[in-house]
Design a protein around this motif. Sequence first.
Motif, short mmCIF file in Angstrom:
data_model
loop_
_atom_site.label_atom_id
_atom_site.label_comp_id
_atom_site.label_asym_id
_atom_site.label_seq_id
_atom_site.Cartn_x
_atom_site.Cartn_y
_atom_site.Cartn_z
N ASN A 130 24.99 -27.24 -12.85
CA ASN A 130 24.01 -27.85 -13.76
C ASN A 130 23.82 -29.33 -13.48
N ARG A 131 24.68 -29.93 -12.63
CA ARG A 131 24.48 -31.34 -12.28
C ARG A 131 23.66 -31.48 -11.00
N LEU A 132 23.30 -30.37 -10.38
CA LEU A 132 22.52 -30.45 -9.14
C LEU A 132 21.02 -30.48 -9.44
N VAL A 133 20.31 -31.40 -8.78
CA VAL A 133 18.86 -31.47 -8.97
C VAL A 133 18.18 -31.60 -7.61
N ARG A 134 16.92 -31.17 -7.57
CA ARG A 134 16.10 -31.37 -6.38
C ARG A 134 15.16 -32.53 -6.65
N ILE A 135 14.82 -33.28 -5.59
CA ILE A 135 13.95 -34.44 -5.75
C ILE A 135 12.72 -34.29 -4.87
N HIS A 261 22.52 -21.52 0.98
CA HIS A 261 21.45 -22.50 1.15
C HIS A 261 20.77 -22.72 -0.19
N PRO A 262 20.55 -23.96 -0.60
CA PRO A 262 19.98 -24.19 -1.94
C PRO A 262 18.48 -23.99 -2.01
N GLY A 263 17.87 -23.52 -0.93
CA GLY A 263 16.44 -23.29 -0.96
C GLY A 263 15.69 -24.53 -0.51
N ASN A 264 14.54 -24.33 0.07
CA ASN A 264 13.73 -25.49 0.46
C ASN A 264 12.25 -25.14 0.44
N GLU A 265 11.42 -26.18 0.36
CA GLU A 265 9.97 -26.02 0.23
C GLU A 265 9.28 -26.23 1.57
N LEU A 338 18.30 -27.80 -10.12
CA LEU A 338 18.30 -26.83 -9.03
C LEU A 338 18.06 -25.41 -9.55
N ASP A 339 18.69 -25.13 -10.67
CA ASP A 339 18.56 -23.78 -11.23
C ASP A 339 17.11 -23.43 -11.55
N SER A 340 16.39 -24.35 -12.22
CA SER A 340 15.01 -24.00 -12.56
C SER A 340 14.11 -24.09 -11.35
#
Lengths: 441, 110
Positions: A130-135, A261-265, A338-340
């Motif tokens: 829950n502390r991970l975010v994407r920017i 892998h945390p996913g990428n755009e 990251l989750d959402s």
Amino acid sequence: MWNDLLFRLRSLFRREVVETELNEELRFHFDHEVEKYKKSGMSFEAARRRARLSFGGHEQVKEDIREARGASFIDNTLQDLGYAIRQLRANPTFAIVITLTLALSIGANSAIFSVIHGVLLKTLPYPEPNRLVRIFLSNDAYPKFPLNPFDLRDFRSRNKSFELLAAFTRGDVQLSGSGDPVRLNGFGITSGYFHTLGLQPQFGHEFDEKAEIPGNGLQIILSDRIWRTRFDAAPDIIGRKITLNLQPYTVVGVMPPGTAHPGNEYQPLPYGEDVDAWWPFTFEGNPAQRGSHYIEGIGRLKMNVTVEQARAEMNALMTQLGREHAGDQGWRVLVIPLDSEIVGASRRLLLVLMGAVGMVLLIACANALICCWHARRPGSARFQCGWLWERPARVSFVSCLPRACSSPSWGELSAWRWRWLASRRWFRCYPQTFPARMTST
Amino acid sequence: MEAQRIDLPQGTLDLLILRTLSLGAQHGWAISERVQQVSSDVLRIQQGSLYPALHRLERRGWIKAKWGLSENNRRAKYYELTRIGQKQLEAETESWRKLTAAVAQILESA
């Protein structure tokens, strides 16, 4: 307990003997009754009639005794099962339709549930996710855009909200040297990338900031899979030079199995594929030129810093950068948990789908039950011999059993088929990351 | 004129059967006759309940059955009390005594 079991089994498997004994026992009783009434002065006929009256329904008594012996339930169920199987054979089309309907809906349910399980129920495979975010950056023309490397470097050095900030970008590599050349899914990563995710290599270490300097980049971190399949799990892999893109790279680390892998755009990794190689991202070019955007930011928030606080700070930083560099003007910063980012909009879609296939299964079950209920042939002699409602109900239920038993296996097959379909078509438009990988049920 | 008959209260049938069998092995007909005689015709066990009860008790292991010859030389199924049945009889007799005593006490207190 033991006695009870033996007793029931005898009733079940020595049925003829038990029935003969039962008849003999009741006959003995009946004859004694007749004898008793005759002694009291009745004629033989009158005595018989009287005895029969006092005895009650002979068949009913026998049925009660069978019930008391505890064999009748199994016995009746076996009978009903036989009846059900005969019925299936008599009307195979009906049976096939019911079985297929159930199979399809069970399959759809199991497929959708395995997606839900993978996407919504399982937590992300990182510590404190829950502390991970994407920017991302955003403006009116590009609502979700990757970062410029030098913007990231400025964010990293100036921010106060993040414990760690890192970036990554897709760049596959060609492995040659031993065996046929293969293309590996690769990512360029800044220093601290794995630390941000909360992971660390099982051997070696991740890249430090020195690796980000142009000219220091010929290092590589391998996945557990490649280490095992291409290098026979060699214990001395760290420090070895391997040929990537026809250049010698030094192996500095091997990630543990299951590194997700945390996913990428930006040039996303196709669904279901793993990353096999990570190379150090180097900050090349002119830091004053902020035109090209191709890296993706990921950060771990400090304890007790909210996403909103981080977003406000990052936007303030971006405004500041806009004053310093013309290319940084007009951008907003998106900070997305990251989750959402991974699950996001698909949550509602998945829940709706689950509801829909659930209803389909319910309808299929109701359908099967109704058909079976009709199949009990109310006009037949069996149903006019004073059976209460309970027996027809059991016949209907038992009639469903062969179908129900065969359906899950078909259901499993069809779930497999559904999963295949889903992975081929539907999932193409799905968040292209690890959690969407379906688990087998 | 027949004596007035009373329906057996729930659960007492087992007790009556066990008690009757404690005097020795008997076949079903003799059990029902004996209960009727000893109760001066007040209690009468219907065959429709007697035989299911016998088979149920046999299943529980409280009584066991064996085939023997009756007084008039016919094959008959004799039931006798097992050790568990004996203990069960004592326990049920005890609780029946307590129950009737308590009910009587209440009825007479008014």
